[in-house]
Design a protein around this motif. Structure first.
Motif, PDB file in Angstrom:
ATOM      1  N   LYS A 195     -22.014   3.649  -0.559  1.00 30.99           N
ATOM      2  CA  LYS A 195     -21.042   2.413  -1.366  1.00 30.99           C
ATOM      3  C   LYS A 195     -19.926   2.611  -2.012  1.00 30.99           C
ATOM      4  CE  LYS A 195     -25.362  -0.199  -0.297  1.00 30.99           C
ATOM      5  NZ  LYS A 195     -26.495  -0.940  -0.921  1.00 30.99           N
ATOM      6  N   LEU A 196     -20.241   3.577  -3.287  1.00 32.89           N
ATOM      7  CA  LEU A 196     -19.443   3.988  -4.049  1.00 32.89           C
ATOM      8  C   LEU A 196     -18.147   4.583  -3.524  1.00 32.89           C
ATOM      9  CD1 LEU A 196     -18.652   4.208  -7.045  1.00 32.89           C
ATOM     10  CD2 LEU A 196     -19.824   6.570  -6.963  1.00 32.89           C
ATOM     11  N   GLN A 197     -18.152   5.355  -2.632  1.00 30.95           N
ATOM     12  CA  GLN A 197     -17.028   5.779  -1.918  1.00 30.95           C
ATOM     13  C   GLN A 197     -16.208   4.844  -1.272  1.00 30.95           C
ATOM     14  OE1 GLN A 197     -15.833   9.063  -2.126  1.00 30.95           O
ATOM     15  NE2 GLN A 197     -17.503   9.504  -3.485  1.00 30.95           N
ATOM     16  N   ALA A 198     -16.814   3.808  -0.551  1.00 34.47           N
ATOM     17  CA  ALA A 198     -16.343   2.673   0.000  1.00 34.47           C
ATOM     18  C   ALA A 198     -15.602   1.857  -0.798  1.00 34.47           C
ATOM     19  CB  ALA A 198     -17.204   1.991   0.662  1.00 34.47           C
ATOM     20  N   SER A 199     -16.198   1.650  -2.016  1.00 32.43           N
ATOM     21  CA  SER A 199     -15.805   0.923  -2.910  1.00 32.43           C
ATOM     22  C   SER A 199     -14.207   1.576  -3.465  1.00 32.43           C
ATOM     23  CB  SER A 199     -16.636   0.533  -4.217  1.00 32.43           C
ATOM     24  OG  SER A 199     -17.598  -0.332  -3.831  1.00 32.43           O
ATOM     25  N   MET A 200     -14.540   2.715  -3.890  1.00 31.63           N
ATOM     26  CA  MET A 200     -13.337   3.363  -4.527  1.00 31.63           C
ATOM     27  C   MET A 200     -12.269   3.549  -3.550  1.00 31.63           C
ATOM     28  SD  MET A 200     -15.371   6.634  -6.553  1.00 31.63           S
ATOM     29  CE  MET A 200     -14.015   7.350  -7.038  1.00 31.63           C
ATOM     30  N   ALA A 201     -12.643   3.684  -2.272  1.00 32.86           N
ATOM     31  CA  ALA A 201     -11.415   3.535  -1.205  1.00 32.86           C
ATOM     32  C   ALA A 201     -10.685   2.207  -1.081  1.00 32.86           C
ATOM     33  CB  ALA A 201     -11.908   3.844   0.385  1.00 32.86           C
ATOM     34  N   GLU A 202     -11.225   1.173  -1.740  1.00 31.48           N
ATOM     35  CA  GLU A 202     -10.589   0.007  -1.789  1.00 31.48           C
ATOM     36  C   GLU A 202      -9.923  -0.285  -3.070  1.00 31.48           C
ATOM     37  OE1 GLU A 202     -13.280  -3.251  -1.006  1.00 31.48           O
ATOM     38  OE2 GLU A 202     -14.210  -2.254   1.002  1.00 31.48           O
ATOM     39  N   VAL A 203      -9.908   0.527  -4.056  1.00 27.61           N
ATOM     40  CA  VAL A 203      -9.316   0.324  -5.161  1.00 27.61           C
ATOM     41  C   VAL A 203      -7.926   1.080  -5.266  1.00 27.61           C
ATOM     42  CG1 VAL A 203      -9.506   0.682  -7.697  1.00 27.61           C
ATOM     43  CG2 VAL A 203     -11.619  -0.004  -6.522  1.00 27.61           C
ATOM     44  N   ARG A 204      -7.085   0.457  -5.582  1.00 32.47           N
ATOM     45  CA  ARG A 204      -5.946   1.336  -5.762  1.00 32.47           C
ATOM     46  C   ARG A 204      -5.525   0.701  -7.233  1.00 32.47           C
ATOM     47  NH1 ARG A 204      -2.370  -0.063  -0.580  1.00 32.47           N
ATOM     48  NH2 ARG A 204      -3.708   0.658   1.106  1.00 32.47           N
ATOM     49  N   GLU A 205      -4.948   1.827  -7.978  1.00 30.00           N
ATOM     50  CA  GLU A 205      -4.661   1.648  -9.308  1.00 30.00           C
ATOM     51  C   GLU A 205      -2.769   1.818  -9.621  1.00 30.00           C
ATOM     52  OE1 GLU A 205      -5.851   3.713 -13.564  1.00 30.00           O
ATOM     53  OE2 GLU A 205      -7.292   3.873 -11.842  1.00 30.00           O
ATOM     54  N   LEU A 206      -2.373   0.877 -10.452  1.00 28.57           N
ATOM     55  CA  LEU A 206      -1.267   1.075 -10.891  1.00 28.57           C
ATOM     56  C   LEU A 206      -1.089   1.730 -12.201  1.00 28.57           C
ATOM     57  CD1 LEU A 206       0.498  -2.454  -9.945  1.00 28.57           C
ATOM     58  CD2 LEU A 206       0.902  -0.182  -8.777  1.00 28.57           C
ATOM     59  N   LYS A 207      -0.369   2.799 -12.574  1.00 28.84           N
ATOM     60  CA  LYS A 207      -0.438   3.455 -13.484  1.00 28.84           C
ATOM     61  C   LYS A 207       1.006   3.627 -14.259  1.00 28.84           C
ATOM     62  CE  LYS A 207      -4.311   6.293 -12.788  1.00 28.84           C
ATOM     63  NZ  LYS A 207      -4.712   7.740 -12.608  1.00 28.84           N
ATOM     64  N   GLY A 208       1.118   3.841 -15.261  1.00 30.60           N
ATOM     65  CA  GLY A 208       2.446   4.253 -16.089  1.00 30.60           C
ATOM     66  C   GLY A 208       3.117   2.713 -16.205  1.00 30.60           C
ATOM     67  N   LEU A 209       4.480   2.906 -16.716  1.00 34.28           N
ATOM     68  CA  LEU A 209       5.216   1.808 -16.818  1.00 34.28           C
ATOM     69  C   LEU A 209       6.162   1.067 -15.501  1.00 34.28           C
ATOM     70  CD1 LEU A 209       7.264   2.986 -20.288  1.00 34.28           C
ATOM     71  CD2 LEU A 209       5.508   1.394 -19.957  1.00 34.28           C
ATOM     72  N   LEU A 210       5.965  -0.181 -15.432  1.00 34.63           N
ATOM     73  CA  LEU A 210       6.639  -0.753 -14.553  1.00 34.63           C
ATOM     74  C   LEU A 210       8.009  -1.502 -14.742  1.00 34.63           C
ATOM     75  CD1 LEU A 210       3.767  -2.912 -12.888  1.00 34.63           C
ATOM     76  CD2 LEU A 210       4.876  -0.779 -11.947  1.00 34.63           C
ATOM     77  N   PRO A 211       9.052  -1.089 -14.270  1.00 28.22           N
ATOM     78  CA  PRO A 211      10.467  -1.607 -14.686  1.00 28.22           C
ATOM     79  C   PRO A 211      10.510  -3.000 -14.259  1.00 28.22           C
ATOM     80  CG  PRO A 211      10.487   0.038 -12.767  1.00 28.22           C
ATOM     81  CD  PRO A 211       9.278  -0.075 -13.245  1.00 28.22           C
ATOM     82  N   VAL A 212      10.486  -3.967 -14.933  1.00 27.47           N
ATOM     83  CA  VAL A 212      10.411  -5.259 -14.557  1.00 27.47           C
ATOM     84  C   VAL A 212      11.679  -6.036 -15.220  1.00 27.47           C
ATOM     85  CG1 VAL A 212       9.413  -7.723 -14.933  1.00 27.47           C
ATOM     86  CG2 VAL A 212       7.962  -5.510 -14.861  1.00 27.47           C
ATOM     87  N   CYS A 213      12.485  -6.759 -14.262  1.00 25.41           N
ATOM     88  CA  CYS A 213      13.691  -7.669 -14.684  1.00 25.41           C
ATOM     89  C   CYS A 213      13.168  -8.585 -15.720  1.00 25.41           C
ATOM     90  CB  CYS A 213      14.427  -8.267 -13.414  1.00 25.41           C
ATOM     91  SG  CYS A 213      15.550  -9.211 -13.849  1.00 25.41           S
ATOM     92  N   ALA A 214      13.997  -8.665 -16.833  1.00 23.99           N
ATOM     93  CA  ALA A 214      13.694  -9.487 -17.753  1.00 23.99           C
ATOM     94  C   ALA A 214      13.828 -11.042 -17.432  1.00 23.99           C
ATOM     95  CB  ALA A 214      14.287  -9.237 -19.217  1.00 23.99           C
ATOM     96  N   TRP A 215      14.818 -11.200 -16.395  1.00 30.30           N
ATOM     97  CA  TRP A 215      15.300 -12.564 -16.195  1.00 30.30           C
ATOM     98  C   TRP A 215      14.388 -12.960 -14.715  1.00 30.30           C
ATOM     99  CZ3 TRP A 215      18.350 -16.208 -18.345  1.00 30.30           C
ATOM    100  CH2 TRP A 215      18.599 -17.144 -17.487  1.00 30.30           C
ATOM    101  N   CYS A 216      14.374 -12.500 -13.839  1.00 27.79           N
ATOM    102  CA  CYS A 216      13.662 -12.976 -12.450  1.00 27.79           C
ATOM    103  C   CYS A 216      12.349 -12.133 -12.359  1.00 27.79           C
ATOM    104  CB  CYS A 216      14.567 -12.647 -11.327  1.00 27.79           C
ATOM    105  SG  CYS A 216      14.779 -10.918 -10.740  1.00 27.79           S
ATOM    106  N   HIS A 217      11.934 -11.259 -13.028  1.00 28.85           N
ATOM    107  CA  HIS A 217      10.663 -10.630 -12.996  1.00 28.85           C
ATOM    108  C   HIS A 217      10.313  -9.861 -11.592  1.00 28.85           C
ATOM    109  CE1 HIS A 217       8.846 -13.701 -16.274  1.00 28.85           C
ATOM    110  NE2 HIS A 217      10.042 -13.201 -16.485  1.00 28.85           N
TER     111      HIS A 217
END
Length: 173
Positions: free
Chosen positions: A104-126
């Protein structure tokens, strides 16, 4: 298979001289069956082994100063076989439960994706810039990277700011 194993142990015990005790070997089919099939089957095999050992001890001509001593010895062996079956069955249940939790843990971990680090987001339109320099809406970016879909709503502070503008739009409709 376990009954065949018990038969082999009984045969070796019959062939061996009366001074040699094979009572510990009767644990082998008990443990094997309790591990492979479960506690109940192991307990039944423990009963067969205890009775088999007692009958062999009775019919083999092994010396006992009193039949009560032979019976007491058989009872002790029977209890040890039953305890071994119960303990191995309990261990088997715990191992199977642990394996199920790990799956069950392996199945749950397979479904989880993680974003790491900084995301470059436009300050105007996002919109968010990906690694190739392409700009995507936040909804598309999140869906591609995490599989999570976004829904839209308006937070209370933005609603407060937009209320005057929304009011003027409502009056013209």
């Amino acid at each position: 298979m376990a009954l065949a194993l018990l038969g082999v142990i009984l045969l070796v015990d019959v062939i061996a001289p009366p001074e040699v005790d094979f009572s510990a070997f009767y644990l082998v089919p008990v443990i094997w069956l309790a591990w492979c099939r479960g506690t109940r089957e192991g307990l039944f095999m423990a009963l067969f082994c205890g009775v088999g050992w007692y009958l062999h001890a009775l019919l083999s001509g092994r010396y006992a100063s009193s039949e009560w001593y032979r019976l007491w010895d058989a009872l002790n062996k029977q209890i040890s076989y039953l305890l071994a079956a119960w303990a191995v069955g309990a261990l088997r249940r715990e191992v199977l439960a642990q394996q199920s939790l790990n799956q069950k843990l392996q199945a749950s971990m397979a479904e989880v994706r993680e974003l790491k680090g900084l995301l470059p987001v436009c300050a105007w339109c996002h919109k968010i810039r990906d690694d190739q320099g392409q700009w995507h809406s936040m909804e598309v970016f999140l869906l591609q990277r995490t599989g999570a879909a976004a829904t839209h709503g308006i937070c209370p502070s933005c609603l407060e700011k937009a209320e005057p503008e929304l009011g003027s739009l409502r009056s013209t409709d």
